[in-house]
Enzyme design. Structure first.
Site, short mmCIF file in Angstrom:
data_model
loop_
_atom_site.label_atom_id
_atom_site.label_comp_id
_atom_site.label_asym_id
_atom_site.label_seq_id
_atom_site.Cartn_x
_atom_site.Cartn_y
_atom_site.Cartn_z
N ASP A 59 -11.33 1.45 -1.67
CA ASP A 59 -9.96 1.74 -2.12
C ASP A 59 -9.79 3.23 -2.40
O ASP A 59 -8.73 3.81 -2.13
CB ASP A 59 -9.61 0.91 -3.36
CG ASP A 59 -9.53 -0.57 -3.03
OD1 ASP A 59 -9.21 -0.91 -1.87
OD2 ASP A 59 -9.81 -1.39 -3.93
N ASN B 295 -4.08 -7.07 -10.05
CA ASN B 295 -4.85 -8.18 -10.65
C ASN B 295 -5.47 -7.71 -11.94
O ASN B 295 -5.89 -6.56 -12.03
CB ASN B 295 -6.04 -8.57 -9.76
CG ASN B 295 -5.68 -9.57 -8.70
OD1 ASN B 295 -4.82 -10.42 -8.90
ND2 ASN B 295 -6.33 -9.47 -7.57
#
Ligand code: ADP
Length: 298
Positions: free
Chosen positions: A246, A11
């Site tokens: 993450d 993204n």
């Protein structure tokens, strides 16, 4: 070197920094605008590459200028993008308003190219079969996430699934997952239980191993037939926790792929994410392997 495959999203984050977020119908003048390459898939890929693995990314970007930048950001981090498709149309975007009181950001995600990742090609499956671990998240269609997990299972490849954005999951996906890696909010959404320990134990009926990340409190590891284990996070001063999960996922995958025992791997992942929260940004704040080793031993 271990080989990690990431199947997931890319993204472009479009971030408006304002003093006070606008109410409905209101227009405000902001302070700054930034475009920041992200997506949970791409962030986990960068985290694993910096942690010292060979990383390949499966996903899609659009044929717009964001797509070019998203691809080159991954390549600069050393991630193999040979199976990152370029589709007709827009790249995925996340529209974020960050205001000064930090009371939770309003975010609109438009999947665009990520929404086209709804199946695996034979080449994708071959790549997964050759990996030491597969990292999955939920920012692409569930059909592809499930196909990835099943392909990994068929070839004895360990699957680590971050169930974000938070949502209830079909049992067949949970059953195809080796290690589920939710944060506190995601584990509550998955199970309806707010106590992480009881939520993790409930999930063991579907998944053999669960790690719940607990922010500054570290993480909780639960596995079938063993007492749950809490691993603390190093005490640090956090300036930006974006991407902490993450970073943790990428580093954990690398450590496990290298055959390190779980308590060790969790402590190493906690060292990696403790470094990332001390610096601003998501993927740009992720540490390289020598820094992780130094934090881990100190
Ligand atoms: P997410 O980013 O998905 O919301 P968490 O907030 O649980 O996930 O953070 C993931 C991991 O990052 C934690 O398990 C912890 O190891 C590390 N971490 C997050 N916040 C901090 C902090 N303030 N200090 C040290 N480590 C942190």
């Amino acid at each position: 070197m271990s080989h990690i495959v990431v199947l997931g999203s890319t993204n472009m984050d479009l971030v408006a920094f304002v003093e006070k977020a606008p109410q409905r119908g209101e227009t405000v003048t902001g302070r700054e605008f930034r475009t920041i390459p992200g997506g949970k898939g791409a962030n986990q890929a960068v985290a694993a590459a910096r942690a010292g693995a060979t990383v390949s990314m499966i996903g899609a970007v659009g044929n717009d200028s964001f797509g070019t930048r998203l691809r080159s950001t991954l390549e600069r981090a050393g991630v193999d993008t040979g199976r990152l498709r370029t589709t007709e149309g827009d790249s995925g975007t996340a529209h974020i308003v960050v205001d000064d009181d930090g009371g939770g950001n309003a975010i609109v995600v438009i999947p665009a190219a990520n929404g086209t990742v709804d199946h695996l090609t034979p080449g994708d499956e071959e790549l997964i079969a050759s990996a030491d671990a597969l990292l999955l998240q939920l920012e692409i269609p569930l059909a592809a996430v499930l196909a990835g997990a099943l392909a990994a299972r068929a070839h004895g490849v360990r699957t680590i699934l971050t169930p974000a954005p938070a949502q209830p999951l079909p049992v067949d996906l949970l059953n195809a997952t080796d290690l589920l890696l939710p944060n506190e909010h995601e584990v509550a959404t998955l199970t309806g239980r707010t106590d992480p320990r009881s939520a993790a134990l409930a999930l063991l009926e579907e998944v053999p191993e669960v790690v719940v990340t607990l922010g500054a409190a570290g993480c909780l590891y639960a596995a079938r037939g063993a007492e749950p284990l809490t691993v603390p996070a190093p005490e640090v001063t956090a300036v930006d926790t974006t991407g902490a999960g993450d970073t943790f996922a990428g580093a954990l995958a690398v450590a496990l792929a290298e055959g390190r025992p779980m308590p060790d791997a969790l402590a190493w992942a906690a060292a990696a994410s403790a470094l990332s929260v001390q610096r601003p940004g998501a993927s740009e704040s992720m540490p390289h392997r020598p820094e992780i080793d130094a934090q881990y031993t100190s």
